[in-house]
Design a protein around this motif. Sequence first.
Motif, short mmCIF file in Angstrom:
data_model
loop_
_atom_site.label_atom_id
_atom_site.label_comp_id
_atom_site.label_asym_id
_atom_site.label_seq_id
_atom_site.Cartn_x
_atom_site.Cartn_y
_atom_site.Cartn_z
N LEU A 195 -0.77 3.17 -4.34
CA LEU A 195 -1.28 4.50 -4.70
C LEU A 195 -2.56 4.42 -5.52
CD1 LEU A 195 2.02 6.43 -5.55
CD2 LEU A 195 0.63 6.60 -3.48
N LEU A 196 -2.75 3.32 -6.24
CA LEU A 196 -3.99 3.18 -7.02
C LEU A 196 -5.21 3.04 -6.13
CD1 LEU A 196 -2.90 0.81 -9.94
CD2 LEU A 196 -3.40 3.25 -10.04
N TRP A 197 -5.02 2.71 -4.86
CA TRP A 197 -6.17 2.64 -3.94
C TRP A 197 -6.73 4.03 -3.64
CZ3 TRP A 197 -3.31 -1.27 -0.28
CH2 TRP A 197 -3.25 -2.51 -0.92
N GLU A 198 -6.08 5.04 -4.20
CA GLU A 198 -6.67 6.39 -4.15
C GLU A 198 -8.03 6.39 -4.83
OE1 GLU A 198 -5.51 10.97 -5.53
OE2 GLU A 198 -4.37 9.23 -6.27
N TYR A 199 -8.21 5.49 -5.79
CA TYR A 199 -9.52 5.33 -6.43
C TYR A 199 -10.39 4.47 -5.51
CZ TYR A 199 -7.50 7.00 -10.83
OH TYR A 199 -6.91 7.76 -11.81
N PRO A 200 -11.44 5.04 -4.90
CA PRO A 200 -12.26 4.25 -3.97
C PRO A 200 -12.86 3.00 -4.60
CG PRO A 200 -12.78 6.60 -3.80
CD PRO A 200 -11.90 6.44 -4.99
N ASN A 201 -13.20 3.07 -5.89
CA ASN A 201 -13.80 1.90 -6.52
C ASN A 201 -12.83 0.72 -6.56
OD1 ASN A 201 -12.57 3.86 -8.43
ND2 ASN A 201 -12.89 2.25 -9.94
N LEU A 202 -11.53 0.98 -6.74
CA LEU A 202 -10.55 -0.10 -6.75
C LEU A 202 -10.38 -0.70 -5.36
CD1 LEU A 202 -7.77 1.32 -9.11
CD2 LEU A 202 -9.79 -0.05 -9.68
N LEU A 203 -10.38 0.13 -4.35
CA LEU A 203 -10.24 -0.36 -2.98
C LEU A 203 -11.46 -1.20 -2.58
CD1 LEU A 203 -8.54 -0.33 -0.41
CD2 LEU A 203 -9.74 1.75 0.29
N LEU A 204 -12.64 -0.72 -2.91
CA LEU A 204 -13.86 -1.46 -2.55
C LEU A 204 -13.98 -2.76 -3.33
CD1 LEU A 204 -16.41 1.48 -2.26
CD2 LEU A 204 -15.43 0.14 -0.41
N THR A 205 -13.59 -2.75 -4.60
CA THR A 205 -13.61 -3.98 -5.37
C THR A 205 -12.61 -4.99 -4.81
OG1 THR A 205 -14.18 -2.71 -7.35
CG2 THR A 205 -13.43 -4.96 -7.69
N GLY A 206 -11.47 -4.49 -4.33
CA GLY A 206 -10.52 -5.37 -3.67
C GLY A 206 -11.11 -6.01 -2.43
N MET A 207 -11.89 -5.25 -1.66
CA MET A 207 -12.53 -5.81 -0.47
C MET A 207 -13.59 -6.85 -0.86
SD MET A 207 -10.97 -4.59 2.06
CE MET A 207 -12.06 -5.31 3.29
N SER A 208 -14.28 -6.62 -1.96
CA SER A 208 -15.26 -7.61 -2.43
C SER A 208 -14.57 -8.93 -2.78
CB SER A 208 -15.99 -7.08 -3.67
OG SER A 208 -16.73 -5.91 -3.37
N SER A 209 -13.47 -8.83 -3.52
CA SER A 209 -12.71 -10.04 -3.87
C SER A 209 -12.14 -10.70 -2.62
CB SER A 209 -11.57 -9.69 -4.83
OG SER A 209 -12.06 -9.09 -6.02
N ALA A 210 -11.67 -9.89 -1.68
CA ALA A 210 -11.08 -10.43 -0.45
C ALA A 210 -12.11 -11.22 0.36
CB ALA A 210 -10.49 -9.30 0.39
N SER A 211 -13.35 -10.76 0.36
CA SER A 211 -14.38 -11.47 1.12
C SER A 211 -14.60 -12.87 0.55
CB SER A 211 -15.69 -10.69 1.11
OG SER A 211 -16.30 -10.67 -0.17
N LEU A 212 -14.50 -13.00 -0.77
CA LEU A 212 -14.67 -14.31 -1.40
C LEU A 212 -13.48 -15.22 -1.10
CD1 LEU A 212 -16.02 -13.17 -4.89
CD2 LEU A 212 -17.34 -14.22 -3.04
N VAL A 213 -12.26 -14.68 -1.15
CA VAL A 213 -11.08 -15.49 -0.88
C VAL A 213 -11.02 -15.87 0.59
CG1 VAL A 213 -8.56 -15.55 -0.97
CG2 VAL A 213 -9.84 -14.51 -2.82
N TRP A 214 -11.40 -14.94 1.48
CA TRP A 214 -11.51 -15.25 2.90
C TRP A 214 -12.44 -16.45 3.09
CZ3 TRP A 214 -10.50 -13.33 8.02
CH2 TRP A 214 -11.38 -13.80 9.00
N ASN A 215 -13.59 -16.38 2.45
CA ASN A 215 -14.55 -17.47 2.58
C ASN A 215 -13.96 -18.79 2.08
OD1 ASN A 215 -17.25 -18.87 2.56
ND2 ASN A 215 -16.89 -18.75 0.37
N MET A 216 -13.28 -18.75 0.93
CA MET A 216 -12.75 -19.97 0.33
C MET A 216 -11.71 -20.62 1.24
SD MET A 216 -11.09 -20.54 -3.45
CE MET A 216 -9.66 -19.51 -3.16
N TYR A 217 -10.74 -19.84 1.71
CA TYR A 217 -9.67 -20.44 2.51
C TYR A 217 -10.11 -20.77 3.93
CZ TYR A 217 -6.12 -20.02 -1.07
OH TYR A 217 -5.39 -20.19 -2.22
#
Length: 557
Positions: free
Chosen positions: A288-310
């Motif tokens: 439900l906290l992903w209702e905040y767009p900034n939290l969802l987008l920051t999660g995608m930013s972090s995910a792109s880095l972890v995707w790259n790492m693994y």
Amino acid sequence: MGIEHSPARSSLSTRSDDTIDSGSIRPANADEVGGVDRLEQCSTNHSLGPDMPVEPMSSVVEIPDEMYDRLPPHRKLVIVLLLSFCSFLAPISSTSVLAATPEIAAEYGTTGSIVNLVNAFYMLFMGLSPMFWGPMSQVYGRRMVTIVTSIGFLLCSMSTALSPNLGAFFVFRLLTAFEGTSFILVGAAVIGDIYRPTERGTATGWFMSGTLVGPAFGPFIGGIIVTFTSWRVIFWLQTGLAGVAAVGSYFLLPETIYHKKMDDLVGYSGVAKARVLLGMINPWRVVLLWEYPNLLLTGMSSASLVWNMYSLLTPIRYVLNPRYNLTTPMQGGLFYLAPGCGYLVGTFIGGRYADYVVKKYIKKRGVRIPEDRMYSALPFMGIVIPGCILIYGWSVEKNVGGIPLTVVVLFLQGVAQLFCFPSLNTYCLDVMPGRGAEVIAGNYAIRYLLACVGTAVVLPAINGIGVGWFSTISALFVFTGTVCAWVSIRWGRGWRATVDAKRRRRATKKIFAEKNSGLARDENLRGNGASGKGANNSGQQGSPKVPDAHERKKEEV
């Protein structure tokens, strides 16, 4: 109860429900009961009724500055080092078996792709578990969750080492992931509990060295073990490390949370208490906290880095061993040292740089805005990491530059990662004080779910389109993550205000709906000739009356 305080500090503390409570927080060392530090915490003792547990309706909840002085600096350092060691365990377990994939596949009579699929599901459970442990740590505290999961991680590691078949190996690996991710989540939350916002970047950099060094050094350690002995020794080593984490957590980790939500259940009993408690620990709270767009987008930013790492680390043995004519697991494992050393170097400067940027913008604006922190990550996410990925992929694809070029770009992208992760992680702690564990749980859920996809598709994708084009896709993904971070910086503050207003409106409607429902039941009881009884128990349906905030305050006095 009398509480000591420094006269230099304010005697007013802001509670988690946006009200003011008199009395200060003791800044010095806490009492020790049973060998464990007992730090002063805030208790709201306030609720909106049996169906409405205390819930901040604003993302801006001020934490008293005194809370950050409860522990001396040397104790904070010990806690960060302990949690960094604990956070080392789940990531190292995720990659230490990469160097042993052919040997595990041979013993269980399967293929490397199937074993890598098990690793992908490992990442999936690393993504799902924060949604459970985040709310749990808010309700029961950081210490309890850490001790319970460290014991669970120990038992699951031992069971994996003893697995007689692929099915048992699969199940215990997933349970290990589910338990181990709590270290990463709780560690980040503890940093938010004990460090001020202007200090968190440096502490997060040190803490994240464990989460990033683990994936990089795991395959190297696994390669050495597989070269000279059985792959099962990898998990016996993991069992020993888990034992150290469990003992260290019990003796060295105090409870650091500012406010346990269990305190909000004072006055509840029976079914009402169970219903509210289930709502507090519901994993859906994180989503439900992903209702905040900034939290969802920051999660995608972090995910792109972890995707790259693994996606970078997973295929090294399959890609580089044949390219450079390497013949043993240990030789392939040496390549993992390049990004691992980069992560270590970045530990010393990445977090400090994030704190420097925060202080610079505070001087510029005269106020701290959480989104300003992410400026420190933009050049490294937008330029350095994508550039390194492209050079790595196409140099390997075209057989240009040899081993030296490969090692250099792997090292540089490792350094750049430590300029990005502390910034993004600390933003999750800064943006919603009091709910940091749930915010960062949502961030970790997104990043590890994407890591799961990356781990699953990397080998088939490289076999299909080549390492060059796959690296190009990864570089574009990281650049897209940079755009997500920039958008959050640009509009995040306004989005938070808009969503906060919506949440307040919904809460107000719920309060009025509860009140009107109670009045309707009261009228119904009067109509049935039970007006006296109905008037005295309006809206309670025979349940014990829940004392309101004023009544509880009188009782406390």
